[in-house]
Design a protein around this motif. Sequence first.
Motif, PDB file in Angstrom:
ATOM      1  N   ASP A  55      -3.475   8.164  12.564  1.00 25.11           N
ATOM      2  CA  ASP A  55      -4.877   7.798  12.407  1.00 25.11           C
ATOM      3  C   ASP A  55      -5.103   6.517  13.190  1.00 25.11           C
ATOM      4  O   ASP A  55      -4.181   5.711  13.351  1.00 25.11           O
TER       5      ASP A  55
ATOM      6  N   THR B 115      -3.224  -2.978  -6.622  1.00 23.26           N
ATOM      7  CA  THR B 115      -4.079  -2.906  -7.810  1.00 23.26           C
ATOM      8  C   THR B 115      -4.335  -4.284  -8.415  1.00 23.26           C
ATOM      9  O   THR B 115      -5.028  -4.396  -9.433  1.00 23.26           O
TER      10      THR B 115
ATOM     11  N   ASN C 200       0.817  -1.212   0.000  1.00 26.59           N
ATOM     12  CA  ASN C 200       0.000   0.000   0.000  1.00 26.59           C
ATOM     13  C   ASN C 200       0.853   1.265   0.000  1.00 26.59           C
ATOM     14  O   ASN C 200       0.433   2.285   0.524  1.00 26.59           O
TER      15      ASN C 200
ATOM     16  N   THR D 281     -12.954   0.606   7.971  1.00 28.17           N
ATOM     17  CA  THR D 281     -13.853   1.411   7.134  1.00 28.17           C
ATOM     18  C   THR D 281     -14.659   0.541   6.184  1.00 28.17           C
ATOM     19  O   THR D 281     -15.849   0.814   5.960  1.00 28.17           O
TER      20      THR D 281
ATOM     21  N   VAL E 161      -8.237   0.066   6.678  1.00 30.22           N
ATOM     22  CA  VAL E 161      -9.004  -0.430   5.525  1.00 30.22           C
ATOM     23  C   VAL E 161     -10.098  -1.375   6.011  1.00 30.22           C
ATOM     24  O   VAL E 161     -11.258  -1.272   5.609  1.00 30.22           O
TER      25      VAL E 161
ATOM     26  N   SER F 123      -2.325   6.615   2.945  1.00 28.20           N
ATOM     27  CA  SER F 123      -3.715   7.057   3.056  1.00 28.20           C
ATOM     28  C   SER F 123      -4.690   6.006   2.541  1.00 28.20           C
ATOM     29  O   SER F 123      -4.352   5.200   1.672  1.00 28.20           O
ATOM     30  N   LEU F 124      -5.900   6.047   3.066  1.00 31.42           N
ATOM     31  CA  LEU F 124      -6.958   5.156   2.599  1.00 31.42           C
ATOM     32  C   LEU F 124      -7.248   5.368   1.118  1.00 31.42           C
ATOM     33  O   LEU F 124      -7.606   4.418   0.412  1.00 31.42           O
ATOM     34  N   GLU F 125      -7.078   6.587   0.638  1.00 32.99           N
ATOM     35  CA  GLU F 125      -7.351   6.896  -0.766  1.00 32.99           C
ATOM     36  C   GLU F 125      -6.409   6.160  -1.716  1.00 32.99           C
ATOM     37  O   GLU F 125      -6.725   5.999  -2.892  1.00 32.99           O
ATOM     38  N   ARG F 126      -5.271   5.712  -1.216  1.00 33.90           N
ATOM     39  CA  ARG F 126      -4.294   5.007  -2.059  1.00 33.90           C
ATOM     40  C   ARG F 126      -4.279   3.509  -1.785  1.00 33.90           C
ATOM     41  O   ARG F 126      -3.329   2.824  -2.149  1.00 33.90           O
TER      42      ARG F 126
END
Length: 184
Positions: free
Chosen positions: A126, A34, A9, A83, A80, A54-57
């Motif tokens: 976080d 991916t 990640n 959420t 991850v 980050s969670l976005e990545r």
Amino acid sequence: MLPIFVVNNHGQFNHLIHRKLRDMDIEVRMIPNTTAPSDVEAGCSGIVLGGGPSLERAGNCAEYLDLGLPVLGICLGLHVIATARGGQVGPGSHGGYGGVTVEITGESEILAGYEGPIHVWASHADEVKQVPDGFVVHARSDICPVEAMGSADERIYGVQWHPEVSHTENGDLLFRNFERICGE
């Protein structure tokens, strides 16, 4: 047995996780986040969701939770899991990496064999603020109420700390427990 996949990640510790497992003679392979879920499902006995910025990545990580495979989330991997399963993650009050004393709060497969408090290395920039339904808190500290959580039914577990670093007391035990869970 099929290898355990370490999902990269984009975090600084993912290569250390991979190396730690390899040095423990655990069959392991690192994959990008991916990678198609179908390729993950067909190719491994379990998944380690590594840390990252980050969670976005986090790529396809949330989808990997639905494959029926054992999962261990480390730091961002824990976030991850939380959420994706309906919990909440937010800023911690103690950022940066550092030592933390963690109290094991009950029996769990992933923390089997740990006795008393353990000293670990963690980032609390976080942290999990609300545990998802069906998950149990397995460890806490003075600065974070959710240092570890899991769902034995789903065989999905997460820890806030980094078991792969030498600053964490007996991190190998956590990985051996996960290896055993993957073999069941």
